[in-house]
Design a protein around this motif. Structure first.
Motif, mmCIF file in Angstrom:
data_model
loop_
_atom_site.group_PDB
_atom_site.id
_atom_site.type_symbol
_atom_site.label_atom_id
_atom_site.label_comp_id
_atom_site.label_asym_id
_atom_site.label_seq_id
_atom_site.Cartn_x
_atom_site.Cartn_y
_atom_site.Cartn_z
ATOM 1 N N ASN A 109 0.764 -1.282 -0.193
ATOM 2 C CA ASN A 109 -0.100 0.257 0.006
ATOM 3 C C ASN A 109 0.410 1.454 0.008
ATOM 4 O OD1 ASN A 109 -2.046 -1.747 -0.171
ATOM 5 N ND2 ASN A 109 -3.228 -0.664 1.942
ATOM 6 N N VAL A 113 1.369 4.315 -2.841
ATOM 7 C CA VAL A 113 0.852 5.455 -2.030
ATOM 8 C C VAL A 113 2.205 6.841 -2.944
ATOM 9 C CG1 VAL A 113 -0.077 7.124 -0.391
ATOM 10 C CG2 VAL A 113 -1.464 4.962 -0.661
ATOM 11 N N GLY A 177 -5.746 10.600 -0.681
ATOM 12 C CA GLY A 177 -6.355 10.399 -0.038
ATOM 13 C C GLY A 177 -7.776 9.542 -0.550
ATOM 14 N N VAL A 180 -5.788 6.178 -1.248
ATOM 15 C CA VAL A 180 -5.889 5.325 0.740
ATOM 16 C C VAL A 180 -7.155 4.693 0.977
ATOM 17 C CG1 VAL A 180 -5.436 6.198 2.754
ATOM 18 C CG2 VAL A 180 -4.256 7.323 1.561
ATOM 19 N N CYS A 184 -7.897 0.895 1.841
ATOM 20 C CA CYS A 184 -7.426 0.485 2.762
ATOM 21 C C CYS A 184 -8.493 -0.946 3.037
ATOM 22 C CB CYS A 184 -8.580 1.365 3.652
ATOM 23 S SG CYS A 184 -10.584 1.739 3.312
#
Length: 296
Positions: A109, A113, A177, A180, A184
């Motif tokens: 992740n 990102v 954002g 993310v 998640c």
């Protein structure tokens, strides 16, 4: 796939229920890595005045290892409790397949990102430089001849220039954002399925990214506000800022403003991770419960 949309208020309720029902467990499990983190911060302050050598350098390395292992074990403990309702091992801590899966998922992740964040930051920097150059040119100054660099050019920016730069930065932050939020669910899914899941669960967050992002912000905002309030009160009592690290910008050494305060507050949130991380785990687990197929 479940068709249930993600609602913000029920998500916040689920996140805080996990924290309130198990806060003693989280405090006990989080003490080791919180102590290691505090030592790292303290040594970081020492390093500002003198280079760390000998014992202090060794202590810094030991604290880093303890922080890494401890935070990984604590995070896995929180997700086990949130996703599977399991609490075993000493204070819920252990080193097992869960911790390794969490590490792999976190690294994957972070890589995704980071790539997007770097691209967004590069675009924002280019826009900032272009706007600053235009502001200097409007002032009738040849930037090359005058030897004006970017920090110096900032004083020539108008309100409209700052608005344009701010808008670009907000868009860049929203892009990161959004990513993310889409990623998640890989954390609770990996615990629920006991296997690394990243892009394979991408579809679970489809159409829900902005609700997820809003829920994350709404869940963490009260905690961060309280933490900053407590820190500012301590700073007022001490007459100094124990977590502040000066930032060099051009030829200036900054000790005030957003360039300094934002990193300072980010360091602060690490001290309260024993509360922040369980809220995130409870929130992500709730998202997964709503969006995962019933067979999981």
């Amino acid at each position: 796939m479940s068709s249930q949309p993600i609602a913000i208020l029920p998500s916040l309720s689920a996140a805080y229920r996990l924290l309130l029902a198990n806060w003693q467990r989280f405090v006990l499990a989080g003490l080791p890595f919180t102590l290691a983190y505090a030592i790292k911060l303290w040594l970081g302050q020492m390093a500002q005045s003198a280079e760390l050598t000998g014992f202090w350098l060794t202590l810094d390395a030991v604290a880093l290892i303890a922080l890494t292992v401890g935070s990984l074990a604590f995070s896995a403990m929180a997700f086990r409790l949130a996703v599977r309702g399991e609490y075993d091992g000493r204070f819920g801590l252990r080193l097992s397949a869960d911790e390794w899966r969490l590490f792999v998922v976190a690294m994957l992740n972070a890589a995704l990102v980071l790539i997007v964040a770097l691209l967004a930051a590069m675009f924002a920097i280019v826009v900032f430089g272009t706007v600053a150059a235009g502001a200097v040119e409007r002032a009738g100054i040849d930037a090359r001849e005058a030897g004006i660099d970017l920090p110096m050019a900032m004083q020539y920016l108008t309100t409209a220039d700052w608005v344009a730069v701010g808008a670009v930065n907000v868009l860049a932050l929203l892009l990161v954002g959004w990513l993310v939020a889409r990623l998640c669910l890989s954390f609770p899914a990996s615990f629920a399925q006991r296997s690394v899941r990243v892009l394979s669960v991408w579809s679970l967050s489809e159409g829900q990214a902005w609700r997820i992002l809003a829920s994350i912000v709404a869940a963490l905002a009260p905690l961060v506000i309280v933490e900053i309030g407590l820190y500012e009160a301590v700073c007022a009592i001490l007459g100094e800022r124990p977590l502040m690290v000066p930032v060099v910008l051009g030829e200036d050494l900054l000790t005030e403003g957003g360039f300094v305060r934002i990193p300072e507050y980010l360091r602060l949130t690490g001290l309260f991770a024993i509360f922040n991380l369980p809220v995130v785990a409870g929130l992500y687990a709730h998202f997964h419960t709503l969006r995962a197929p019933a067979s999981e």
